[in-house]
Design an enzyme around this catalytic site. Structure first.
Site, short mmCIF file in Angstrom:
data_model
loop_
_atom_site.label_atom_id
_atom_site.label_comp_id
_atom_site.label_asym_id
_atom_site.label_seq_id
_atom_site.Cartn_x
_atom_site.Cartn_y
_atom_site.Cartn_z
N ILE A 121 0.84 -1.21 0.00
CA ILE A 121 0.00 0.00 0.00
C ILE A 121 0.87 1.25 0.00
O ILE A 121 0.64 2.19 -0.77
CB ILE A 121 -0.95 0.02 1.23
CG1 ILE A 121 -1.81 -1.25 1.26
CG2 ILE A 121 -1.81 1.28 1.23
CD1 ILE A 121 -2.68 -1.49 0.05
N THR A 125 0.34 -4.29 10.35
CA THR A 125 -0.13 -4.53 11.72
C THR A 125 -0.55 -6.00 11.78
O THR A 125 -1.71 -6.32 11.54
CB THR A 125 -1.33 -3.62 12.09
OG1 THR A 125 -2.18 -3.52 10.96
CG2 THR A 125 -0.89 -2.26 12.53
N ARG A 176 -8.25 1.13 1.12
CA ARG A 176 -9.23 0.08 0.83
C ARG A 176 -9.07 -0.47 -0.58
O ARG A 176 -10.05 -0.90 -1.20
CB ARG A 176 -10.65 0.57 1.07
CG ARG A 176 -10.86 2.08 1.03
CD ARG A 176 -12.28 2.42 0.79
NE ARG A 176 -13.11 2.27 1.98
CZ ARG A 176 -14.25 2.95 2.17
NH1 ARG A 176 -14.65 3.83 1.27
NH2 ARG A 176 -14.99 2.75 3.23
N VAL A 177 -7.84 -0.46 -1.09
CA VAL A 177 -7.64 -0.91 -2.47
C VAL A 177 -7.52 -2.44 -2.56
O VAL A 177 -7.06 -3.08 -1.63
CB VAL A 177 -6.38 -0.28 -3.10
CG1 VAL A 177 -6.58 1.20 -3.27
CG2 VAL A 177 -5.15 -0.57 -2.26
N LYS A 203 -12.67 0.51 8.81
CA LYS A 203 -11.77 -0.40 8.08
C LYS A 203 -11.98 -1.85 8.55
O LYS A 203 -12.09 -2.78 7.75
CB LYS A 203 -10.31 0.02 8.32
CG LYS A 203 -9.29 -0.95 7.80
CD LYS A 203 -9.27 -0.96 6.31
CE LYS A 203 -8.44 -2.09 5.76
NZ LYS A 203 -8.42 -2.08 4.31
N CYS A 231 -5.41 -9.38 4.93
CA CYS A 231 -6.39 -8.39 5.40
C CYS A 231 -7.61 -9.06 5.99
O CYS A 231 -7.87 -8.96 7.18
CB CYS A 231 -6.81 -7.51 4.24
SG CYS A 231 -5.41 -6.81 3.39
N PHE A 261 -3.47 -16.97 -2.84
CA PHE A 261 -4.62 -16.86 -1.95
C PHE A 261 -5.90 -16.47 -2.67
O PHE A 261 -6.99 -16.60 -2.13
CB PHE A 261 -4.32 -15.93 -0.76
CG PHE A 261 -4.52 -14.46 -0.97
CD1 PHE A 261 -5.78 -13.88 -0.85
CD2 PHE A 261 -3.44 -13.63 -1.24
CE1 PHE A 261 -5.96 -12.52 -1.02
CE2 PHE A 261 -3.60 -12.27 -1.41
CZ PHE A 261 -4.87 -11.70 -1.31
#
Ligand code: SAJ
Length: 408
Positions: free
Chosen positions: A11, A82, A149-150, A201, A255, A316
């Site tokens: 990102i 994170t 949010r891509v 998010k 994510c 994935f």
């Protein structure tokens, strides 16, 4: 204006590049000297269509530079990972370290924004850290949270076109952050406070996790009931207010399979559906592994010899090369471990090397195998399934990701 992005990953790097393309002087910072070196040479260290040309352009015209250390700037963006710790507790140590690294450079009027997915309250926590070190800046800098949010694979377009949610610690901080993002975001910029933006998010990705869990649960029920789940979902979705997602071999990526834990860790008593969805999606991978083992045993009993098994796909999700947190990868690794003597062929068209294992082309894997296991619906596999008369061949096919769902 000069902006400093801490973190040049999936990102941070694209966002730095788009900012530089839009007239902002950008310094990209990463602790990995290799990433910095490659970036300064105009070479991408991630895979993302179209981004390499843009990187070369902004490096060549001097709008974008990379370094291992931050510098004095007008705006700072924290775009570091994170992850979660062993017990699914969020680990914000990278956000904290990145914040500490910019504190010495902050001056009156600067903007500090966290983009990293973070547990609720992280922006407030980081502001306390900043002001404990630099009390003279209290009320004099702008602090906000603005989650990305891509969708990997479509990053450039989504960075510019998606709406963004921007939550400042106060109204002035929200205004200042909106002013920054307005320079390259064509989508709407929605204002709120930092806690709502943080939760927003987590909510977006948890919502998708819950919806996928519903589809995965249906697939397990349907298997037992002898119903084709793909047909079932297609038919149910013809209802004007029903929109069920697709089952798969589990949920992967860094994510959707991670962010819901940021809610369950802080709200264990309240987050019931969110926690169950995580369990269902994790269980789906175990279930798939068991199905493969059972199919192998049945084949051996029937044919009196061990089957050759083709594990089709490691990424994935379809048509990418990203293996991080991939259920397809973990099912394959588990099978290689649990059946060390078995003849297992692994095919992943988007990757050339995996764990020192010889990957086999998907056509060869298909021809040689007795049991075909579709784990990721790559376009190559879908095409193969369309071409071949799979139903007429004496192969056992386990389609966990809907490769055969549109077969004519
Ligand atoms: N999956 C299914 N069934 C589906 C859709 C997806 O099993 O119907 C699986 C995929 O195979 C994959 C996983 O879910 O294993 C996640 O894939 P994805 O395409 O849903 O999402 P990501 O992880 O690539 O990106 C998500 C996006 N979030 C949402 O769609 C709400 C993206 O917009 C976020 O920016 C990104 O997470 C992020 O960085 O948080």
């Amino acid at each position: 204006m000069k902006a400093c992005f801490i973190g040049l990953g999936y990102i941070g790097l694209p966002t730095s590049i788009i900012s530089a393309k839009n007239g902002i002087e950008v310094l990209g910072v990463d602790i990995n000297p290799k990433v910095v070196e490659l970036t300064n040479r105009g070479e991408l260290h991630i895979v993302e269509d179209g981004l390499d040309t843009l990187l070369k352009e902004v490096v060549a015209n001097g709008a974008f530079r990379a370094s291992t250390e931050p510098e004095e700037s007008d705006a700072y963006f924290i775009v570091v990972p994170t992850p979660f710790k062993g017990d699914h507790e969020p680990d914000i140590s990278y956000v904290e370290a990145a914040t500490r690294s910019v504190i010495p450079f902050l001056k009156e009027g600067d903007l500090y924004v966290i983009e990293s997915t973070s547990p609720i309250g992280t922006t407030e926590l980081m502001s306390k850290l900043i002001f404990s070190e630099r009390p003279e800046l209290e009320g004099k800098i702008y602090i906000a949270y603005c989650p990305e949010r891509v969708l990997p694979g479509n990053i450039i377009q989504e960075l510019e076109e998606n709406d963004r949610v921007i939550g400042g610690l106060d109204e002035a901080s929200t205004d200042k952050a909106i002013e920054f993002y307005r320079q390259f975001v064509k989508g709407e910029l929605h204002r709120t406070n930092s806690k709502t933006a943080e939760m927003c998010k987590l909510t977006e990705n948890s919502s998708r996790d819950v919806q996928i869990a519903f589809a995965n649960e249906l697939s397990i029920i349907c298997e037992k009931a002898g119903i084709n789940v793909w047909e079932l979902i297609r038919l149910a979705n013809r209802h004007p207010r029903v929109n069920i997602l697709q089952p798969g071999c589990g949920v992967g990526g860094h994510c959707i399979a991670v962010d819901p834990y940021f809610i369950t860790a802080d709200y264990p008593m309240e987050a019931k559906i969110i926690a169950s969805a995580r369990q269902i999606n994790n269980y789906k991978s175990f279930w798939c592994h068991e199905k493969v083992e059972n199919a192998m045993l049945r084949f051996e009993l029937r044919e009196g010899r061990k089957p050759t098994v083709a594990m089709m796909g490691l990424a994935f999700k379809p048509n990418i090369d990203d293996l991080r947190e991939s259920p397809a990868k973990s099912i394959t690794l588990k099978l290689l471990q649990s059946c060390p003597d078995a003849n297992i062929l692994v095919s992943e068209p988007n990757v050339s090397e995996f764990n020192g294992l010889d990957l086999v082309s998907y056509k060869e894997a298909y021809e040689r195998a007795d049991i075909i296991v579709f784990l990721t619906a790559h376009k190559e596999f879908v095409e193969l399934a369309q071409e071949k008369q799979i139903e007429l061949e004496s192969k056992v096919v386990l389609d966990f990701c809907g490769v055969l769902k549109n077969k004519k």
